[in-house]
Design an enzyme around this catalytic site. Structure first.
Site, mmCIF file in Angstrom:
data_model
loop_
_atom_site.group_PDB
_atom_site.id
_atom_site.type_symbol
_atom_site.label_atom_id
_atom_site.label_comp_id
_atom_site.label_asym_id
_atom_site.label_seq_id
_atom_site.Cartn_x
_atom_site.Cartn_y
_atom_site.Cartn_z
ATOM 1 N N ASP A 24 0.822 -1.206 0.000
ATOM 2 C CA ASP A 24 0.000 0.000 0.000
ATOM 3 C C ASP A 24 0.866 1.270 0.000
ATOM 4 O O ASP A 24 2.011 1.255 0.438
ATOM 5 C CB ASP A 24 -0.892 -0.030 1.254
ATOM 6 C CG ASP A 24 -2.085 0.903 1.155
ATOM 7 O OD1 ASP A 24 -2.319 1.462 0.058
ATOM 8 O OD2 ASP A 24 -2.768 1.092 2.173
ATOM 9 N N ASN A 26 1.276 3.390 -2.845
ATOM 10 C CA ASN A 26 1.866 3.752 -4.146
ATOM 11 C C ASN A 26 1.312 5.080 -4.661
ATOM 12 O O ASN A 26 2.052 5.929 -5.158
ATOM 13 C CB ASN A 26 1.603 2.629 -5.156
ATOM 14 C CG ASN A 26 2.144 1.303 -4.667
ATOM 15 O OD1 ASN A 26 3.323 1.013 -4.779
ATOM 16 N ND2 ASN A 26 1.267 0.490 -4.067
ATOM 17 N N ARG A 37 -0.663 8.825 -10.363
ATOM 18 C CA ARG A 37 -0.739 7.572 -9.610
ATOM 19 C C ARG A 37 -0.001 6.432 -10.298
ATOM 20 O O ARG A 37 0.659 5.604 -9.661
ATOM 21 C CB ARG A 37 -2.208 7.179 -9.380
ATOM 22 C CG ARG A 37 -2.933 8.046 -8.370
ATOM 23 C CD ARG A 37 -4.406 7.643 -8.269
ATOM 24 N NE ARG A 37 -4.567 6.247 -7.930
ATOM 25 C CZ ARG A 37 -4.501 5.780 -6.675
ATOM 26 N NH1 ARG A 37 -4.234 6.617 -5.690
ATOM 27 N NH2 ARG A 37 -4.664 4.501 -6.414
ATOM 28 N N SER A 69 -7.043 -6.317 -6.233
ATOM 29 C CA SER A 69 -8.191 -6.912 -5.527
ATOM 30 C C SER A 69 -9.439 -6.899 -6.408
ATOM 31 O O SER A 69 -9.534 -6.130 -7.374
ATOM 32 C CB SER A 69 -8.481 -6.127 -4.244
ATOM 33 O OG SER A 69 -9.194 -4.947 -4.557
ATOM 34 N N ASN A 72 -10.703 -3.538 -7.026
ATOM 35 C CA ASN A 72 -9.932 -2.536 -7.792
ATOM 36 C C ASN A 72 -10.527 -2.236 -9.174
ATOM 37 O O ASN A 72 -10.160 -1.241 -9.808
ATOM 38 C CB ASN A 72 -8.478 -2.996 -7.945
ATOM 39 C CG ASN A 72 -7.670 -2.901 -6.653
ATOM 40 O OD1 ASN A 72 -6.732 -3.654 -6.470
ATOM 41 N ND2 ASN A 72 -7.988 -1.977 -5.781
ATOM 42 N N ARG A 195 1.667 -4.861 6.176
ATOM 43 C CA ARG A 195 0.966 -3.875 5.358
ATOM 44 C C ARG A 195 1.754 -2.581 5.417
ATOM 45 O O ARG A 195 2.137 -2.115 6.518
ATOM 46 C CB ARG A 195 -0.468 -3.598 5.827
ATOM 47 C CG ARG A 195 -1.148 -2.570 4.903
ATOM 48 C CD ARG A 195 -2.620 -2.436 5.115
ATOM 49 N NE ARG A 195 -3.204 -1.512 4.127
ATOM 50 C CZ ARG A 195 -4.473 -1.535 3.749
ATOM 51 N NH1 ARG A 195 -5.307 -2.424 4.275
ATOM 52 N NH2 ARG A 195 -4.924 -0.686 2.842
ATOM 53 N N GLU A 214 0.748 -13.227 12.561
ATOM 54 C CA GLU A 214 1.235 -11.976 13.147
ATOM 55 C C GLU A 214 1.085 -10.883 12.083
ATOM 56 O O GLU A 214 1.249 -11.156 10.883
ATOM 57 C CB GLU A 214 2.697 -12.127 13.553
ATOM 58 C CG GLU A 214 2.929 -13.055 14.725
ATOM 59 C CD GLU A 214 2.261 -12.586 16.005
ATOM 60 O OE1 GLU A 214 1.883 -13.452 16.811
ATOM 61 O OE2 GLU A 214 2.097 -11.350 16.170
HETATM 62 C C1 LIG Z 1 -2.034 -5.205 -10.919
HETATM 63 C C2 LIG Z 1 -0.608 -5.156 -10.456
HETATM 64 C C3 LIG Z 1 -0.117 -4.012 -9.801
HETATM 65 C C4 LIG Z 1 1.182 -3.985 -9.400
HETATM 66 N N1 LIG Z 1 1.646 -2.887 -8.717
HETATM 67 C C5 LIG Z 1 2.988 -2.746 -8.179
HETATM 68 C C6 LIG Z 1 3.058 -3.202 -6.754
HETATM 69 C C7 LIG Z 1 2.240 -2.334 -5.831
HETATM 70 C C8 LIG Z 1 0.771 -2.583 -5.991
HETATM 71 C C9 LIG Z 1 0.078 -1.888 -7.086
HETATM 72 C C10 LIG Z 1 0.749 -1.786 -8.386
HETATM 73 N N2 LIG Z 1 1.974 -5.076 -9.663
HETATM 74 N N3 LIG Z 1 3.275 -5.326 -9.375
HETATM 75 C C11 LIG Z 1 3.551 -6.566 -9.800
HETATM 76 C C12 LIG Z 1 2.423 -7.131 -10.374
HETATM 77 C C13 LIG Z 1 2.267 -8.476 -10.894
HETATM 78 C C14 LIG Z 1 1.029 -9.105 -10.805
HETATM 79 C C15 LIG Z 1 0.894 -10.404 -11.256
HETATM 80 C C16 LIG Z 1 1.988 -11.061 -11.782
HETATM 81 F F1 LIG Z 1 1.864 -12.335 -12.196
HETATM 82 C C17 LIG Z 1 3.218 -10.438 -11.867
HETATM 83 C C18 LIG Z 1 3.365 -9.149 -11.420
HETATM 84 C C19 LIG Z 1 1.431 -6.167 -10.289
HETATM 85 N N4 LIG Z 1 0.157 -6.231 -10.700
#
Ligand SMILES: Cc1cc(N2CCCCCC2)n2ncc(-c3ccc(F)cc3)c2n1
Length: 247
Positions: A24, A26, A37, A69, A72, A195, A214
């Site tokens: 959380d 970002n 963003r 999620s 989202n 978190r 925990e």
């Molecule tokens: C939607 C989303 C957002 C996302 N953020 C970067 C981390 C912070 C949270 C929001 C943005 N990241 N970072 C890596 C992935 C990802 C997801 C699936 C996968 F198989 C490989 C990489 C990712 N997916």
């Protein structure tokens, strides 16, 4: 730090087998820098590579990351479209490192509802790393804890109606087998939930699995969350005396 930048922990520190992280902060990181963003999401993705590699070196067996999620989807379509492209970027740049680190990719979520391109790249990464024997990097992707529990209840009801299970035999273990995390086996329940950004909520993440975890709420925004933050949060975990409901 050792010469190869692999942060070590004191041998007597117990490393959680399964760490789950709600990544959380970002958007707030970007806002404080006067950037959009999506710049925070991009920086957050780069930090996933750093923290996943460090967790692997520290001996973590499963690292679960809440990436997207089920709630989202209500974000602005421009942001959702950008987020759906992040896995493509992630594996496009990080797959060689994942292979080098012997990391196995898993995805926990309702992947059928993802855009085709996103789903294909994610499922290919799972397939291409399925024989790796190192840390499991588990992305919670289009995931929701309540939706997961409802899905498990429906699955059990169907099995009961078709006679493949006796309802009287339903217990925690059988229920857990119907959860999306059943692929993680005995490691499905996080030992430690982290978190970032200072928010102290679990936001519909792994509701069943976190029953005895925990929880550490770290004030750092995810893009600023460092290996030192991770080490300090593991040390905090080590200081806790876990009782699993007993005295
Ligand atoms: C939607 C989303 C957002 C996302 N953020 C970067 C981390 C912070 C949270 C929001 C943005 N990241 N970072 C890596 C992935 C990802 C997801 C699936 C996968 F198989 C490989 C990489 C990712 N997916």
């Amino acid at each position: 730090m050792t010469e190869d930048n692999k942060r070590q922990l004191d041998p007597e520190i117990s490393v959680p087998k399964h760490i789950a992280i709600i990544m959380d902060g970002n958007g707030r990181w970007a806002k404080e820098k006067g950037q959009p963003r999506i710049a925070g999401h991009k920086e957050g993705m780069n930090n996933v590579k750093t923290i996943a590699t460090a967790a692997s070196h520290l001996g973590v067996k499963v690292l679960s990351l809440y990436a997207f999620s089920t709630e989202n989807w209500s974000r602005p379509s421009k942001e959702v479209n950008f987020l759906m492209r992040l896995p493509v970027d992630f594996f496009g740049t990080f797959m060689p490192d994942l292979i080098k680190e012997n990391i196995q990719v898993m995805v926990t979520g309702f992947t059928d509802h993802l855009p085709d391109r996103t789903r294909k790249v994610v499922l290919k990464a799972v397939e291409d790393t399925k024989d790796n024997t190192g840390m499991i990097l588990n992305f919670a992707f289009n995931y929701g804890g309540r939706a997961e529990i409802v899905h498990a209840a429906k699955s059990l009801a169907i099995d009961a109606v078709n006679g493949s299970i006796d309802p009287d035999k339903i217990d925690d273990a059988m229920f857990a087998n119907h959860l999306l995390t059943n692929q993680l086996g005995d490691l499905a329940d996080p030992d430690l939930l982290i978190r970032t950004s200072g928010e102290e909520r679990i936001s519909n993440f792994m509701l069943w699995q976190l029953a005895y975890s925990e929880m550490v709420f770290d004030k750092a925004y995810w893009p600023n969350y460092t290996v030192d933050n991770l080490v300090e949060d593991i040390k905090e975990f080590d200081r806790r005396d876990r009782r699993f409901g007993s005295v």
